[in-house]
Design an enzyme around this catalytic site. Structure first.
Site, PDB file in Angstrom:
ATOM      1  N   LYS A 160       0.822  -1.221   0.000  1.00 23.83           N
ATOM      2  CA  LYS A 160       0.000   0.000   0.000  1.00 23.83           C
ATOM      3  C   LYS A 160       0.850   1.263   0.000  1.00 23.83           C
ATOM      4  CE  LYS A 160      -4.415  -1.722   1.358  1.00 23.83           C
ATOM      5  NZ  LYS A 160      -5.421  -1.919   2.388  1.00 23.83           N
ATOM      6  N   ARG A 176      -3.697  -9.719   5.298  1.00 25.66           N
ATOM      7  CA  ARG A 176      -4.082  -9.852   3.889  1.00 25.66           C
ATOM      8  C   ARG A 176      -2.897  -9.414   3.038  1.00 25.66           C
ATOM      9  NH1 ARG A 176      -6.130  -6.521   0.058  1.00 25.66           N
ATOM     10  NH2 ARG A 176      -7.670  -7.351  -1.383  1.00 25.66           N
TER      11      ARG A 176
HETATM   12  C1  7PJ Z   1      -8.202  -4.218   1.795  1.00 21.92           C
HETATM   13  C2  7PJ Z   1      -9.251  -5.033   1.400  1.00 21.92           C
HETATM   14  C3  7PJ Z   1      -7.885  -4.132   3.191  1.00 21.92           C
HETATM   15  C4  7PJ Z   1      -9.691  -5.660   3.575  1.00 21.92           C
HETATM   16  C5  7PJ Z   1      -8.379  -4.094  -0.331  1.00 21.92           C
HETATM   17  C6  7PJ Z   1      -5.379  -3.208  -1.862  1.00 21.92           C
HETATM   18  C7  7PJ Z   1      -6.701  -2.557  -1.989  1.00 21.92           C
HETATM   19  N1  7PJ Z   1     -10.002  -5.750   2.270  1.00 21.92           N
HETATM   20  N2  7PJ Z   1      -9.361  -4.941   0.067  1.00 21.92           N
HETATM   21  N3  7PJ Z   1      -8.677  -4.874   4.023  1.00 21.92           N
HETATM   22  N4  7PJ Z   1      -7.644  -3.655   0.703  1.00 21.92           N
HETATM   23  N5  7PJ Z   1     -10.405  -6.348   4.476  1.00 21.92           N
HETATM   24  O1  7PJ Z   1      -5.265  -4.407  -1.646  1.00 21.92           O
HETATM   25  O2  7PJ Z   1      -4.380  -2.447  -2.015  1.00 21.92           O
HETATM   26  O3  7PJ Z   1      -6.983  -3.419   3.641  1.00 21.92           O
HETATM   27  S1  7PJ Z   1      -8.123  -3.644  -1.995  1.00 21.92           S
END
Ligand code: 7PJ
Length: 287
Positions: free
Chosen positions: A233, A267
């Site tokens: 990020k 994640r």
């Molecule tokens: C997140 C997500 C996060 C959860 C994305 C990216 C953007 N779901 N989906 N938490 N980020 N729960 O992966 O850069 O931080 S999409």
């Protein structure tokens, strides 16, 4: 702190046995599987599906505990896709991966997609919008799938106009408390819920850092497992000065820092590297 998380066909005891001399904090690793066209090869939907399946298999072989399937980019400034298009991207992957033996999460903010995903047997619904869309709670209520409630004030399309916070940690906790209340009032069991401060969603680097340092407080005050997504990020880019393709080391440090602060699920894009980093880091027994 121990939590039980029901995730469809699967159930997890999360967090270390603090104070019992047990293992250091461990976390479940959620591997990100993008099924958006930008991650597609040139060969159309079938080849895209083949690619997604092999990528998911690779992540599981590398130690992923769950797979998060996403058919709509929620990156800042991204345009929404239609329900039909999102279903065409997500559902074939969901059906194809049911036999993988790991929980399948679907990253969506659309109730119609949630509904189809639940019918197809998704084990978790991951909603960056915190189940605020009309019909979202109804779509997931009568199932046993896990639910990840993320904090985001605006929508992905508008969140670049940075939200203003006087106390970002307290405001994120208040928001999540309200969503937990809405979901449990609808009859959803608390042991289906996990919470996420939403790193990078309408937040400055300082906001993100404050949230990272306070994962433990968020977990304690809301008494639910915390999922953290820092992988690649912009906050990693801001701290390291690196473009997105050079953020692996920063992302690994971010993942370990989040687990050290109490995150129960992380994640990530880079599963094998994250799993290796966690294995070595856990040997030190730090929490
Ligand atoms: C997140 C997500 C996060 C959860 C994305 C990216 C953007 N779901 N989906 N938490 N980020 N729960 O992966 O850069 O931080 S999409």
């Amino acid at each position: 702190m121990r939590h039980f998380l029901q995730c469809g066909r699967f159930g997890y005891s999360l967090g270390a046995d603090a104070g019992t001399g047990g293992d250091a904090a461990s976390a479940l690793v959620m591997g990100i599987l993008n099924v958006t066209p930008d991650s597609f090869s040139d060969g159309g939907r079938f080849q895209s599906l083949e690619f997604a399946i092999s990528r998911a298999e690779e992540m599981v072989a590398d130690g992923a505990d769950m797979i998060d399937i996403g058919g709509e980019s929620t990156r800042p400034g991204s345009a929404p896709v239609s329900v039909e298009e999102e279903l065409q991207r997500v559902m074939p992957a969901l059906y194809a991966l049911r036999g993988l033996g790991k929980p399948l999460s679907v990253d969506t903010l659309k109730p119609a997609v949630m509904r189809e995903a639940v019918i197809a047997g998704a084990d978790m619904i991951n909603d960056v919008n915190g189940f605020r869309a009309p019909g979202a709670i109804d779509a997931v209520r009568d199932s046993d799938c896990g639910l990840c409630i993320m904090h985001m004030v605006a929508t992905p399309a508008t969140m670049q106009q940075q939200a203003q916070y006087t106390d970002v940690v307290a405001e994120v906790i208040d928001f999540l408390a309200g969503r937990i209340e809405a979901l449990t009032r609808a009859g959803i069991a608390r042991n289906r819920l996990c919470i996420d401060p939403g790193f990078g969603f309408g937040k400055t680097v300082a906001h993100n850092v404050a949230l990272l340092r306070n994962i433990g407080r968020i977990e304690r005050e809301l008494d639910l497992p915390v999922l953290a997504g820092l992988s690649r990020k912009s906050m990693i880019g801001a701290i390291t000065g690196r473009p997105v393709e050079q953020r692996l080391a920063g992302s690994l440090a971010g993942a370990l820092a989040a687990v050290a602060q109490g995150a129960a699920l992380i994640r990530v894009h880079d599963v094998s590297e994250t799993v290796d980093a966690l294995k070595v880091w856990q040997q030190a027994g730090t929490q």
